[in-house]
Design a protein around this motif. Structure first.
Motif, PDB file in Angstrom:
ATOM      1  N   ASP A 275       0.852  -1.183   0.000  1.00  0.00           N
ATOM      2  CA  ASP A 275       0.000   0.000   0.000  1.00  0.00           C
ATOM      3  C   ASP A 275       0.893   1.240   0.000  1.00  0.00           C
ATOM      4  N   VAL A 276       1.226   1.762  -1.190  1.00  0.00           N
ATOM      5  CA  VAL A 276       2.154   2.884  -1.331  1.00  0.00           C
ATOM      6  C   VAL A 276       1.645   4.125  -0.607  1.00  0.00           C
ATOM      7  N   GLU A 277       0.373   4.468  -0.793  1.00  0.00           N
ATOM      8  CA  GLU A 277      -0.159   5.694  -0.185  1.00  0.00           C
ATOM      9  C   GLU A 277      -0.124   5.644   1.338  1.00  0.00           C
ATOM     10  N   SER A 278      -0.518   4.532   1.924  1.00  0.00           N
ATOM     11  CA  SER A 278      -0.478   4.407   3.389  1.00  0.00           C
ATOM     12  C   SER A 278       0.949   4.463   3.900  1.00  0.00           C
ATOM     13  N   ALA A 279       1.848   3.797   3.191  1.00  0.00           N
ATOM     14  CA  ALA A 279       3.257   3.795   3.604  1.00  0.00           C
ATOM     15  C   ALA A 279       3.832   5.205   3.559  1.00  0.00           C
ATOM     16  N   GLU A 280       3.489   5.969   2.514  1.00  0.00           N
ATOM     17  CA  GLU A 280       3.961   7.349   2.416  1.00  0.00           C
ATOM     18  C   GLU A 280       3.459   8.174   3.594  1.00  0.00           C
ATOM     19  N   THR A 281       2.182   8.025   3.911  1.00  0.00           N
ATOM     20  CA  THR A 281       1.590   8.767   5.027  1.00  0.00           C
ATOM     21  C   THR A 281       2.274   8.411   6.339  1.00  0.00           C
ATOM     22  N   ILE A 282       2.501   7.142   6.561  1.00  0.00           N
ATOM     23  CA  ILE A 282       3.157   6.681   7.792  1.00  0.00           C
ATOM     24  C   ILE A 282       4.567   7.235   7.886  1.00  0.00           C
ATOM     25  N   LEU A 283       5.312   7.171   6.795  1.00  0.00           N
ATOM     26  CA  LEU A 283       6.717   7.583   6.825  1.00  0.00           C
ATOM     27  C   LEU A 283       6.895   9.083   6.980  1.00  0.00           C
ATOM     28  N   LYS A 284       5.887   9.864   6.612  1.00  0.00           N
ATOM     29  CA  LYS A 284       5.983  11.319   6.791  1.00  0.00           C
ATOM     30  C   LYS A 284       6.128  11.689   8.265  1.00  0.00           C
ATOM     31  N   GLY A 285       5.643  10.824   9.165  1.00  0.00           N
ATOM     32  CA  GLY A 285       5.767  11.072  10.597  1.00  0.00           C
ATOM     33  C   GLY A 285       6.999  10.428  11.210  1.00  0.00           C
ATOM     34  N   GLU A 286       7.858   9.868  10.401  1.00  0.00           N
ATOM     35  CA  GLU A 286       9.061   9.183  10.870  1.00  0.00           C
ATOM     36  C   GLU A 286      10.311   9.920  10.398  1.00  0.00           C
ATOM     37  N   PRO A 287      11.431   9.708  11.080  1.00  0.00           N
ATOM     38  CA  PRO A 287      12.675  10.347  10.624  1.00  0.00           C
ATOM     39  C   PRO A 287      13.268   9.620   9.417  1.00  0.00           C
ATOM     40  N   VAL A 288      12.537   9.674   8.290  1.00  0.00           N
ATOM     41  CA  VAL A 288      12.930   9.037   7.047  1.00  0.00           C
ATOM     42  C   VAL A 288      12.713  10.057   5.940  1.00  0.00           C
ATOM     43  N   GLU A 289      13.656  10.160   5.020  1.00  0.00           N
ATOM     44  CA  GLU A 289      13.506  11.079   3.901  1.00  0.00           C
ATOM     45  C   GLU A 289      12.972  10.341   2.679  1.00  0.00           C
ATOM     46  N   LEU A 290      11.750  10.686   2.268  1.00  0.00           N
ATOM     47  CA  LEU A 290      11.190  10.139   1.031  1.00  0.00           C
ATOM     48  C   LEU A 290      11.794  10.897  -0.149  1.00  0.00           C
ATOM     49  N   VAL A 291      12.032  10.201  -1.237  1.00  0.00           N
ATOM     50  CA  VAL A 291      12.623  10.782  -2.433  1.00  0.00           C
ATOM     51  C   VAL A 291      11.554  10.825  -3.510  1.00  0.00           C
ATOM     52  N   SER A 292      11.418  11.976  -4.167  1.00  0.00           N
ATOM     53  CA  SER A 292      10.407  12.137  -5.215  1.00  0.00           C
ATOM     54  C   SER A 292      11.026  11.913  -6.589  1.00  0.00           C
ATOM     55  N   GLN A 293      10.154  11.803  -7.590  1.00  0.00           N
ATOM     56  CA  GLN A 293      10.636  11.695  -8.968  1.00  0.00           C
ATOM     57  C   GLN A 293      11.448  12.925  -9.336  1.00  0.00           C
ATOM     58  N   GLU A 294      11.014  14.092  -8.861  1.00  0.00           N
ATOM     59  CA  GLU A 294      11.749  15.332  -9.140  1.00  0.00           C
ATOM     60  C   GLU A 294      13.140  15.296  -8.516  1.00  0.00           C
ATOM     61  N   ASP A 295      13.263  14.711  -7.318  1.00  0.00           N
ATOM     62  CA  ASP A 295      14.580  14.576  -6.692  1.00  0.00           C
ATOM     63  C   ASP A 295      15.510  13.763  -7.584  1.00  0.00           C
ATOM     64  N   LEU A 296      14.988  12.683  -8.166  1.00  0.00           N
ATOM     65  CA  LEU A 296      15.811  11.846  -9.042  1.00  0.00           C
ATOM     66  C   LEU A 296      16.206  12.594 -10.310  1.00  0.00           C
ATOM     67  N   GLU A 297      15.327  13.447 -10.808  1.00  0.00           N
ATOM     68  CA  GLU A 297      15.618  14.205 -12.014  1.00  0.00           C
ATOM     69  C   GLU A 297      16.700  15.246 -11.761  1.00  0.00           C
ATOM     70  N   GLN A 298      16.748  15.778 -10.530  1.00  0.00           N
ATOM     71  CA  GLN A 298      17.694  16.846 -10.209  1.00  0.00           C
ATOM     72  C   GLN A 298      19.053  16.329  -9.774  1.00  0.00           C
ATOM     73  N   TYR A 299      19.144  15.047  -9.418  1.00  0.00           N
ATOM     74  CA  TYR A 299      20.409  14.477  -8.989  1.00  0.00           C
ATOM     75  C   TYR A 299      21.393  14.529 -10.152  1.00  0.00           C
ATOM     76  N   SER A 300      22.584  14.975  -9.888  1.00  0.00           N
ATOM     77  CA  SER A 300      23.599  14.945 -10.938  1.00  0.00           C
ATOM     78  C   SER A 300      24.860  14.310 -10.381  1.00  0.00           C
ATOM     79  N   TYR A 301      25.526  13.576 -11.219  1.00  0.00           N
ATOM     80  CA  TYR A 301      26.747  12.912 -10.805  1.00  0.00           C
ATOM     81  C   TYR A 301      27.930  13.706 -11.326  1.00  0.00           C
TER      82      TYR A 301
END
Length: 142
Positions: free
Chosen positions: A114-140
């Motif tokens: 359940d992706v949506e529930s997991a996202e909601t749960i993790l927002k209250g935890e000390p975990v950094e979720l990564v978005s598609q935009e974050d992946l697009e902006q990453y540069s090596y």
């Protein structure tokens, strides 16, 4: 804040994965992480890329059996017990981790029940979720 994952069904033959990666390179698609699972004569390769729509179109145009789905992507702290801590959060909330694999740096992609529930749960935890935009902006750096 899920990211897109491309799953490709491939014959387990020399050169098939290389052909896919060449397509991505020609399409200016950067692979951020991947997982290859062997099921005998065929396999499933999962990719997290910076341009998932482009990657999917390249694959479909070449006749590959491919689909896009959402997975979570977390930036993990590099310390003992961190992965166990995150898995305990899911276990406490009865969210099954179907599979996982690591990405560049200390990112990890998780397919959960359940992706949506997991996202909601993790927002209250000390975990950094990564978005598609974050992946697009990453540069090596080369």
């Amino acid at each position: 804040m899920s990211v897109s994952q491309i799953s490709v069904f491939l014959e387990s033959e020399p050169g098939h994965l290389h052909r896919i990666l060449d397509m991505f390179e020609d399409g200016n698609v950067s692979v951020r992480g991947y997982c290859a699972a062997d099921t005998g004569d065929y396999g499933i390769v999962r990719f997290v890329v910076d341009k998932p729509e482009v990657a999917l179109k390249l694959l479909q145009n070449s006749g590959c059996a491919a689909k896009m789905s959402n997975v979570l992507c977390l930036r993990m702290v590099d310390k003992p017990g961190e992965l166990a801590r995150v898995m305990a959060i899911f276990a406490e909330h009865a969210i099954n981790v179907v599979y996982s694999y690591s990405l560049i740096s200390t990112y990890i992609a998780l397919s959960v029940s359940d992706v949506e529930s997991a996202e909601t749960i993790l927002k209250g935890e000390p975990v950094e979720l990564v978005s598609q935009e974050d992946l697009e902006q990453y540069s090596y750096t080369v």
